[in-house]
Design an enzyme around this catalytic site. Structure first.
Site, mmCIF file in Angstrom:
data_model
loop_
_atom_site.group_PDB
_atom_site.id
_atom_site.type_symbol
_atom_site.label_atom_id
_atom_site.label_comp_id
_atom_site.label_asym_id
_atom_site.label_seq_id
_atom_site.Cartn_x
_atom_site.Cartn_y
_atom_site.Cartn_z
ATOM 1 N N ASP A 1 0.536 -1.429 -0.322
ATOM 2 C CA ASP A 1 0.520 -0.152 0.266
ATOM 3 C C ASP A 1 0.881 1.092 0.156
ATOM 4 O O ASP A 1 1.605 1.328 0.412
ATOM 5 C CB ASP A 1 -0.960 -0.141 1.167
ATOM 6 C CG ASP A 1 -2.232 1.201 1.269
ATOM 7 O OD1 ASP A 1 -3.054 0.280 1.004
ATOM 8 O OD2 ASP A 1 -2.371 2.164 0.994
ATOM 9 N N THR B 1 -12.916 1.978 -5.032
ATOM 10 C CA THR B 1 -13.078 3.166 -6.245
ATOM 11 C C THR B 1 -14.234 4.190 -5.907
ATOM 12 O O THR B 1 -15.584 2.996 -5.899
ATOM 13 C CB THR B 1 -13.405 1.841 -7.317
ATOM 14 O OG1 THR B 1 -14.789 0.560 -6.771
ATOM 15 C CG2 THR B 1 -12.773 1.014 -8.257
ATOM 16 N N THR C 1 -14.196 -3.445 -7.465
ATOM 17 C CA THR C 1 -15.360 -2.907 -8.118
ATOM 18 C C THR C 1 -15.453 -2.474 -8.752
ATOM 19 O O THR C 1 -15.348 -0.971 -9.082
ATOM 20 C CB THR C 1 -17.120 -2.995 -6.949
ATOM 21 O OG1 THR C 1 -16.369 -4.172 -5.821
ATOM 22 C CG2 THR C 1 -17.790 -2.535 -8.116
ATOM 23 N N ASN D 1 -24.675 -6.561 -5.569
ATOM 24 C CA ASN D 1 -24.882 -5.126 -5.149
ATOM 25 C C ASN D 1 -26.544 -4.595 -5.030
ATOM 26 O O ASN D 1 -26.952 -4.089 -4.242
ATOM 27 C CB ASN D 1 -24.348 -4.340 -4.634
ATOM 28 C CG ASN D 1 -22.940 -4.472 -4.221
ATOM 29 O OD1 ASN D 1 -23.323 -5.365 -3.097
ATOM 30 N ND2 ASN D 1 -21.550 -4.161 -4.307
ATOM 31 N N GLY E 1 -35.964 0.170 8.038
ATOM 32 C CA GLY E 1 -35.569 0.768 8.775
ATOM 33 C C GLY E 1 -35.456 1.976 7.984
ATOM 34 O O GLY E 1 -35.571 2.516 6.924
ATOM 35 N N CYS F 1 -19.905 0.854 -0.063
ATOM 36 C CA CYS F 1 -20.146 0.070 -1.504
ATOM 37 C C CYS F 1 -21.459 0.124 -2.027
ATOM 38 O O CYS F 1 -21.713 0.819 -3.216
ATOM 39 C CB CYS F 1 -20.189 -1.934 -1.128
ATOM 40 S SG CYS F 1 -18.178 -2.363 -0.685
HETATM 41 C C1 UDX Z 1 -22.562 -5.145 0.606
HETATM 42 C C2 UDX Z 1 -22.911 -6.490 0.147
HETATM 43 O O1 UDX Z 1 -24.030 -7.243 1.009
HETATM 44 C C3 UDX Z 1 -21.810 -7.397 -0.105
HETATM 45 O O2 UDX Z 1 -21.974 -8.336 -0.926
HETATM 46 C C4 UDX Z 1 -20.965 -6.635 -1.016
HETATM 47 O O3 UDX Z 1 -19.152 -7.414 -1.215
HETATM 48 C C5 UDX Z 1 -20.791 -5.437 -0.531
HETATM 49 O O4 UDX Z 1 -21.306 -4.533 -0.032
HETATM 50 P P1 UDX Z 1 -22.125 -4.303 3.495
HETATM 51 O O5 UDX Z 1 -21.383 -3.086 2.551
HETATM 52 O O6 UDX Z 1 -20.885 -4.967 4.041
HETATM 53 O O7 UDX Z 1 -21.886 -5.347 1.848
HETATM 54 O O8 UDX Z 1 -23.221 -4.823 3.589
HETATM 55 P P2 UDX Z 1 -24.338 -5.222 4.361
HETATM 56 O O9 UDX Z 1 -24.386 -5.827 4.906
HETATM 57 O O10 UDX Z 1 -24.861 -5.060 2.962
HETATM 58 O O11 UDX Z 1 -25.353 -3.555 4.098
HETATM 59 C C6 UDX Z 1 -25.138 -2.886 3.262
HETATM 60 C C7 UDX Z 1 -26.809 -1.572 4.044
HETATM 61 O O12 UDX Z 1 -27.745 -2.154 3.817
HETATM 62 C C8 UDX Z 1 -25.995 -1.333 5.550
HETATM 63 O O13 UDX Z 1 -26.139 -0.269 6.385
HETATM 64 C C9 UDX Z 1 -27.320 -2.698 6.538
HETATM 65 O O14 UDX Z 1 -28.175 -1.333 7.831
HETATM 66 C C10 UDX Z 1 -28.013 -1.931 5.281
HETATM 67 N N1 UDX Z 1 -29.749 -2.906 5.746
HETATM 68 C C11 UDX Z 1 -29.375 -4.675 5.143
HETATM 69 C C12 UDX Z 1 -31.125 -2.993 5.959
HETATM 70 O O15 UDX Z 1 -31.454 -1.695 5.765
HETATM 71 N N2 UDX Z 1 -31.933 -3.580 5.750
HETATM 72 C C13 UDX Z 1 -31.058 -5.460 5.571
HETATM 73 O O16 UDX Z 1 -32.365 -5.458 5.331
HETATM 74 C C14 UDX Z 1 -29.842 -5.116 5.143
#
Ligand code: UDX
Length: 439
Positions: free
Chosen positions: A30, A85, A121, A212, A257, A264
């Site tokens: 890095d 990214t 990504t 995603n 919620g 991401c």
């Molecule tokens: C996400 C994808 O799940 C993952 O596969 C990808 O590689 C990167 O992006 P991440 O950003 O770690 O992962 O979080 P994730 O668990 O997907 O939750 C994303 C957001 O959605 C959070 O803010 C979470 O609180 C919200 N969420 C999730 C909801 O509001 N409701 C849900 O039912 C699920």
């Protein structure tokens, strides 16, 4: 196998540690000297459950090292590009500066037979562009696109035991030399029958953005239902339970919620729309604009609900916000809905105090004007309304009787619909959920 990992952010650090755990000889690279210094001491630059322990245990093996010197990549067989990214400033498109820079600096250290593995990504079409450069500079090396699907908070498990592997190679050729190298990298997981698909570059890139986008759409769908439930006096949590029993729908990612945030989903759906526009396929993704709009509306809705709940004004209202991270088990506050709500409340005159078990240091960097309080009881003291905005286990388990002794008014707004409404009401609290009836 000797492996180099370029970019030691969330993805790269976890990938480096997991590849070393699988028995490979790994160097993480890095440009950020502070980050490398921390990692060399076995400390992750962010919170991820189990990662510090894994880094420490790997130190003793000698299989994992970190450096700022990209020339150390020479001699590795596989070179993973794991840089960020982010969204471009003022635009929807992704900023590929780090991918381009990492790739350019790696080129001179590649040998014949080496495999460059893109994990970042990227907009569809990026891999083909990089492959053209590679063909000119080191025609005997290969490029494979191998998207990553890890979730923060479950990153180690998701890396070691993913749902699937996707390898994008020219023409989707199963017999491509890079496929054999990738199978060797992931041999331990493949032996456990993890599905593995070989596709062309464009499909591999799209698998990630499509996945995603689907997840974001699912969350916004249920949040749109929450809006309707609010208008009709119905309960979105019961609705989600009922429709989720249909296997074709499924209950996962149907938690209504305050919406999605993080590094991401928000930026990936925006970059996807921007790229579709460049390709002349923008109409296909106009629904993602609505997905984004529904999501952002949740934040405003919580602010309005708080005002309504507390007698019509936010001026001087003492608000305790539980949660700053974009989700539990993470210290990541990128595009955190919780912090966005806290900041909007404060802007509108409320006296806001935010607590979080892990994310306050990062929160202070992004929102220095917010009042942050590491101690949960101190945050709750004298609050006139409590907002649960990130569903950490310790907040889910709160005892309404004990909390009731700390606050000055027993009002709770459950921004993640994770509390037992009856239990809180029985303890004398006014409880509000999102998309749930008032009493
Ligand atoms: C996400 C994808 O799940 C993952 O596969 C990808 O590689 C990167 O992006 P991440 O950003 O770690 O992962 O979080 P994730 O668990 O997907 O939750 C994303 C957001 O959605 C959070 O803010 C979470 O609180 C919200 N969420 C999730 C909801 O509001 N409701 C849900 O039912 C699920």
């Amino acid at each position: 196998m000797r492996i180099s990992i370029i970019g030691c952010g969330y993805l790269g650090t976890v990938h480096a540690a997991c590849m070393a755990k699988l028995g490979h000889d790994v160097v993480g690279i890095d440009v950020d000297a502070d980050k490398i210094d921390r990692l060399s001491k076995g400390r992750a630059p962010f919170f991820e459950p189990g990662l510090d322990e894994l880094l420490t245990s790997l130190q003793a093996t000698g299989r994992l090292s970190f450096t700022t010197d990209i020339s150390i990549a020479a001699g590795s067989t596989a070179h993973f590009i794991c840089v960020g990214t982010p969204q471009k400033r003022g635009e929807n498109a992704a900023d590929l500066r780090h991918v381009d820079a990492a790739f350019a600096s790696l080129l001179q250290y590649l040998d014949a037979g080496d495999v460059v593995v893109g994990k970042s990504t990227v907009p569809v079409g990026t891999a083909a562009g990089l492959a053209d450069i590679l063909a000119e500079r080191q025609p005997e090396a290969h490029l494979v696109w191998n998207p990553e699907f890890l979730r923060e908070g479950h990153a180690i498990e998701d890396t070691l035991h993913p749902d699937r592997f996707v390898y994008g190679v020219p023409g989707g050729d199963e017999d491509h030399r890079a496929v054999a190298v990738m199978d060797e990298v992931y041999a331990a997981s493949i032996a456990l029958d993890t599905p593995r698909m070989v596709t062309d570059y464009a499909t591999a890139e799209l698998v990630k953005t499509a996945a995603n986008s689907f997840l974001a759409t699912k969350i916004s769908f249920i949040n749109a239902m929450a809006e309707v439930c609010e208008a009709a006096g119905a309960d979105v949590t019961r609705l989600a339970d009922a429709i989720g029993l249909d296997e074709r729908i499924g209950r996962h990612f149907l938690n209504a919620g305050i919406g999605f945030g993080g590094g991401c989903l928000p930026k990936d759906i925006r970059a996807f729309m921007a790229r579709a526009g460049e390709l002349g396929a923008d109409q296909a993704l106009t629904f993602l604009r609505e997905v984004d709009a529904i999501n952002m509306r949740r934040r405003t809705r919580v602010v309005e609900l708080t005002r309504e709940f507390c007698g019509g004004t936010l001026l001087g209202l003492r608000v305790a916000v539980l949660g700053a991270a974009f989700k539990p088990e993470s210290d990541d506050v990128r595009d955190s809905p919780a912090l966005s709500v806290a900041a909007q409340l404060q802007l509108q005159g409320a006296d806001v105090t935010v607590t979080d078990p892990r994310a306050l240091t990062n929160a202070a960097r992004r929102f220095p004007e917010l009042n942050l309080e590491p101690d949960l009881d101190a945050c709750l003291a004298n609050a006139e309304v409590v907002l649960l905005l990130t569903e950490w286990e310790e907040y889910r388990q709160l005892d309404p009787h004990l909390v009731g002794r700390l606050v000055s008014a027993k009002r709770i707004l459950d921004g993640r619909n994770v509390l037992d409404a009856d239990k809180w009401r029985t303890a004398g609290w006014a409880y509000r959920g999102l998309g749930r009836p008032n009493a």
